[in-house]
Motif scaffolding. Structure first.
Motif, PDB file in Angstrom:
ATOM      1  N   HIS A   1       0.844  -1.188   0.000  1.00 38.87           N
ATOM      2  CA  HIS A   1       0.000   0.000   0.000  1.00 38.87           C
ATOM      3  C   HIS A   1       0.884   1.245   0.000  1.00 38.87           C
ATOM      4  O   HIS A   1       1.922   1.275   0.661  1.00 38.87           O
ATOM      5  N   PRO A   2       0.457   2.288  -0.715  1.00 38.49           N
ATOM      6  CA  PRO A   2       1.268   3.505  -0.740  1.00 38.49           C
ATOM      7  C   PRO A   2       1.244   4.217   0.612  1.00 38.49           C
ATOM      8  O   PRO A   2       0.289   4.109   1.368  1.00 38.49           O
ATOM      9  N   THR A   3       2.311   4.952   0.878  1.00 34.05           N
ATOM     10  CA  THR A   3       2.399   5.722   2.123  1.00 34.05           C
ATOM     11  C   THR A   3       2.929   7.124   1.877  1.00 34.05           C
ATOM     12  O   THR A   3       3.006   7.917   2.803  1.00 34.05           O
ATOM     13  N   THR A   4       3.296   7.440   0.652  1.00 37.24           N
ATOM     14  CA  THR A   4       3.839   8.755   0.332  1.00 37.24           C
ATOM     15  C   THR A   4       3.000   9.403  -0.761  1.00 37.24           C
ATOM     16  O   THR A   4       2.246   8.720  -1.462  1.00 37.24           O
ATOM     17  N   LEU A   5       3.160  10.697  -0.929  1.00 42.90           N
ATOM     18  CA  LEU A   5       2.443  11.411  -1.983  1.00 42.90           C
ATOM     19  C   LEU A   5       2.766  10.814  -3.354  1.00 42.90           C
ATOM     20  O   LEU A   5       1.882  10.602  -4.176  1.00 42.90           O
ATOM     21  N   GLY A   6       4.039  10.500  -3.586  1.00 40.87           N
ATOM     22  CA  GLY A   6       4.430   9.875  -4.848  1.00 40.87           C
ATOM     23  C   GLY A   6       3.760   8.526  -5.034  1.00 40.87           C
ATOM     24  O   GLY A   6       3.332   8.176  -6.140  1.00 40.87           O
ATOM     25  N   GLY A   7       3.647   7.755  -3.958  1.00 38.56           N
ATOM     26  CA  GLY A   7       2.975   6.460  -4.023  1.00 38.56           C
ATOM     27  C   GLY A   7       1.490   6.602  -4.312  1.00 38.56           C
ATOM     28  O   GLY A   7       0.919   5.830  -5.080  1.00 38.56           O
ATOM     29  N   TYR A   8       0.858   7.603  -3.703  1.00 41.18           N
ATOM     30  CA  TYR A   8      -0.566   7.853  -3.973  1.00 41.18           C
ATOM     31  C   TYR A   8      -0.773   8.295  -5.415  1.00 41.18           C
ATOM     32  O   TYR A   8      -1.715   7.854  -6.084  1.00 41.18           O
ATOM     33  N   ALA A   9       0.112   9.156  -5.922  1.00 37.13           N
ATOM     34  CA  ALA A   9       0.002   9.610  -7.314  1.00 37.13           C
ATOM     35  C   ALA A   9       0.178   8.415  -8.265  1.00 37.13           C
ATOM     36  O   ALA A   9      -0.551   8.291  -9.256  1.00 37.13           O
ATOM     37  N   ARG A  10       1.131   7.532  -7.964  1.00 35.26           N
ATOM     38  CA  ARG A  10       1.342   6.349  -8.790  1.00 35.26           C
ATOM     39  C   ARG A  10       0.089   5.468  -8.788  1.00 35.26           C
ATOM     40  O   ARG A  10      -0.352   4.993  -9.831  1.00 35.26           O
ATOM     41  N   LEU A  11      -0.516   5.279  -7.613  1.00 38.10           N
ATOM     42  CA  LEU A  11      -1.722   4.461  -7.523  1.00 38.10           C
ATOM     43  C   LEU A  11      -2.858   5.063  -8.356  1.00 38.10           C
ATOM     44  O   LEU A  11      -3.551   4.345  -9.086  1.00 38.10           O
ATOM     45  N   VAL A  12      -3.049   6.367  -8.271  1.00 42.88           N
ATOM     46  CA  VAL A  12      -4.104   7.021  -9.056  1.00 42.88           C
ATOM     47  C   VAL A  12      -3.839   6.838 -10.546  1.00 42.88           C
ATOM     48  O   VAL A  12      -4.755   6.540 -11.319  1.00 42.88           O
ATOM     49  N   ARG A  13      -2.593   6.984 -10.970  1.00 44.90           N
ATOM     50  CA  ARG A  13      -2.257   6.780 -12.388  1.00 44.90           C
ATOM     51  C   ARG A  13      -2.521   5.334 -12.823  1.00 44.90           C
ATOM     52  O   ARG A  13      -3.017   5.091 -13.922  1.00 44.90           O
ATOM     53  N   GLU A  14      -2.163   4.376 -11.960  1.00 43.66           N
ATOM     54  CA  GLU A  14      -2.390   2.967 -12.294  1.00 43.66           C
ATOM     55  C   GLU A  14      -3.879   2.670 -12.425  1.00 43.66           C
ATOM     56  O   GLU A  14      -4.301   1.975 -13.356  1.00 43.66           O
ATOM     57  N   ILE A  15      -4.680   3.177 -11.497  1.00 48.69           N
ATOM     58  CA  ILE A  15      -6.126   2.948 -11.564  1.00 48.69           C
ATOM     59  C   ILE A  15      -6.707   3.620 -12.797  1.00 48.69           C
ATOM     60  O   ILE A  15      -7.530   3.042 -13.506  1.00 48.69           O
ATOM     61  N   ALA A  16      -6.271   4.838 -13.088  1.00 48.92           N
ATOM     62  CA  ALA A  16      -6.771   5.560 -14.266  1.00 48.92           C
ATOM     63  C   ALA A  16      -6.432   4.815 -15.550  1.00 48.92           C
ATOM     64  O   ALA A  16      -7.241   4.770 -16.484  1.00 48.92           O
ATOM     65  N   ALA A  17      -5.254   4.203 -15.603  1.00 52.70           N
ATOM     66  CA  ALA A  17      -4.831   3.481 -16.803  1.00 52.70           C
ATOM     67  C   ALA A  17      -5.569   2.155 -16.965  1.00 52.70           C
ATOM     68  O   ALA A  17      -5.656   1.627 -18.075  1.00 52.70           O
ATOM     69  N   ASP A  18      -6.126   1.627 -15.897  1.00 49.27           N
ATOM     70  CA  ASP A  18      -6.824   0.346 -15.926  1.00 49.27           C
ATOM     71  C   ASP A  18      -8.308   0.570 -16.234  1.00 49.27           C
ATOM     72  O   ASP A  18      -9.175   0.392 -15.390  1.00 49.27           O
ATOM     73  N   ARG A  19      -8.595   0.934 -17.465  1.00 48.60           N
ATOM     74  CA  ARG A  19      -9.964   1.265 -17.875  1.00 48.60           C
ATOM     75  C   ARG A  19     -10.934   0.104 -17.634  1.00 48.60           C
ATOM     76  O   ARG A  19     -12.097   0.323 -17.313  1.00 48.60           O
ATOM     77  N   ALA A  20     -10.469  -1.113 -17.791  1.00 44.25           N
ATOM     78  CA  ALA A  20     -11.345  -2.272 -17.589  1.00 44.25           C
ATOM     79  C   ALA A  20     -11.822  -2.351 -16.143  1.00 44.25           C
ATOM     80  O   ALA A  20     -12.880  -2.923 -15.870  1.00 44.25           O
ATOM     81  N   ARG A  21     -11.088  -1.761 -15.239  1.00 41.17           N
ATOM     82  CA  ARG A  21     -11.469  -1.782 -13.825  1.00 41.17           C
ATOM     83  C   ARG A  21     -12.581  -0.796 -13.519  1.00 41.17           C
ATOM     84  O   ARG A  21     -13.507  -1.105 -12.782  1.00 41.17           O
ATOM     85  N   TRP A  22     -12.490   0.429 -14.048  1.00 38.80           N
ATOM     86  CA  TRP A  22     -13.449   1.452 -13.650  1.00 38.80           C
ATOM     87  C   TRP A  22     -14.534   1.741 -14.684  1.00 38.80           C
ATOM     88  O   TRP A  22     -15.627   2.137 -14.332  1.00 38.80           O
ATOM     89  N   GLU A  23     -14.244   1.531 -15.967  1.00 35.06           N
ATOM     90  CA  GLU A  23     -15.208   1.917 -17.006  1.00 35.06           C
ATOM     91  C   GLU A  23     -16.573   1.240 -16.875  1.00 35.06           C
ATOM     92  O   GLU A  23     -17.607   1.895 -17.032  1.00 35.06           O
ATOM     93  N   PRO A  24     -16.645  -0.065 -16.550  1.00 36.04           N
ATOM     94  CA  PRO A  24     -17.973  -0.697 -16.412  1.00 36.04           C
ATOM     95  C   PRO A  24     -18.791  -0.134 -15.247  1.00 36.04           C
ATOM     96  O   PRO A  24     -20.002  -0.341 -15.194  1.00 36.04           O
ATOM     97  N   LEU A  25     -18.141   0.554 -14.321  1.00 32.70           N
ATOM     98  CA  LEU A  25     -18.840   1.087 -13.153  1.00 32.70           C
ATOM     99  C   LEU A  25     -19.451   2.467 -13.378  1.00 32.70           C
ATOM    100  O   LEU A  25     -20.288   2.910 -12.590  1.00 32.70           O
ATOM    101  N   VAL A  26     -19.039   3.160 -14.419  1.00 31.84           N
ATOM    102  CA  VAL A  26     -19.464   4.551 -14.634  1.00 31.84           C
ATOM    103  C   VAL A  26     -20.971   4.630 -14.855  1.00 31.84           C
ATOM    104  O   VAL A  26     -21.548   3.873 -15.631  1.00 31.84           O
ATOM    105  N   ARG A  27     -21.584   5.537 -14.131  1.00 32.59           N
ATOM    106  CA  ARG A  27     -23.006   5.851 -14.283  1.00 32.59           C
ATOM    107  C   ARG A  27     -23.119   7.367 -14.317  1.00 32.59           C
ATOM    108  O   ARG A  27     -22.286   8.077 -13.762  1.00 32.59           O
TER     109      ARG A  27
END
Length: 192
Positions: A49-75
């Motif tokens: 799990h991230p613990t630094t600002l850089g780690g949080y930014a990396r996590l947000v970028r990874e989630i954003a890049a994983d369209r298959a993870r979030w795109e089906p949830l969009v309403r």
């Protein structure tokens, strides 16, 4: 004639019940079994799990890049912004938000939480207020925004197309103070 009472030595002795090692008599092992016997319960290949600002930014970028993870949830909701929690971890949570044209967060802060956000579809406009004055910026898909506790801003979908964004808050968001659109930086939020 009075009956003679049995003496203790004449009574049949039963073995004393074993005292449980746990107050409720149960343990994790007795309930779920030995985790080492089930390798999927003792995985070591999971990312830290991230613990630094850089780690949080990396996590947000990874989630954003994983369209298959979030795109089906969009309403989309015609009355209000729509949102869903994507992930939680120790000391953070990640949210997916959708914005129809004209929808706004209102002018707000995030209490004690810091955050990282990115637009993954469309474009959002941000109006911020700091001790240095008012600012505004357009946030296109892929842009990353970082904010600290007490940061006052408003996010608006000022375009003609829907937008989607991913937001991480640390610690998890427990308060969001709303301010009037004509707000000035309150003394408690001024940067010294």
């Amino acid at each position: 004639m009075p009956r003679p009472r049995k003496r203790n030595r004449d009574r049949k002795r039963l073995p004393a019940p074993a005292a449980p090692r746990w107050t409720d008599g149960l343990s994790d092992l007795s309930i779920a079994g030995d985790p080492l016997a089930f390798p999927h319960l003792a995985r070591t290949d999971l990312p830290a799990h991230p613990t630094t600002l850089g780690g949080y930014a990396r996590l947000v970028r990874e989630i954003a890049a994983d369209r298959a993870r979030w795109e089906p949830l969009v309403r989309y909701d015609a009355l209000t912004r729509w949102y869903a929690r994507l992930e939680t971890g120790p000391g953070y949570e990640v949210w997916l938000l959708s914005w129809l044209p004209g929808q706004s967060s209102g002018f707000h802060d995030h209490g004690r939480s810091s955050g990282v956000m990115t637009v993954v579809r469309g474009e959002l406009s941000e109006r911020s207020l700091t001790a240095g004055g008012e600012g505004s910026r357009a946030l296109a898909a892929g842009g990353l925004r970082v904010f600290s506790p007490g940061y006052l801003h408003e996010m608006v979908n000022a375009s003609l197309e829907p937008a989607v964004s991913v937001h991480l808050y640390t610690p998890g968001l427990v308060e969001m103070n709303q301010y009037p659109a004509t707000a000035t930086a309150p003394e408690r939020h001024r940067v010294h």
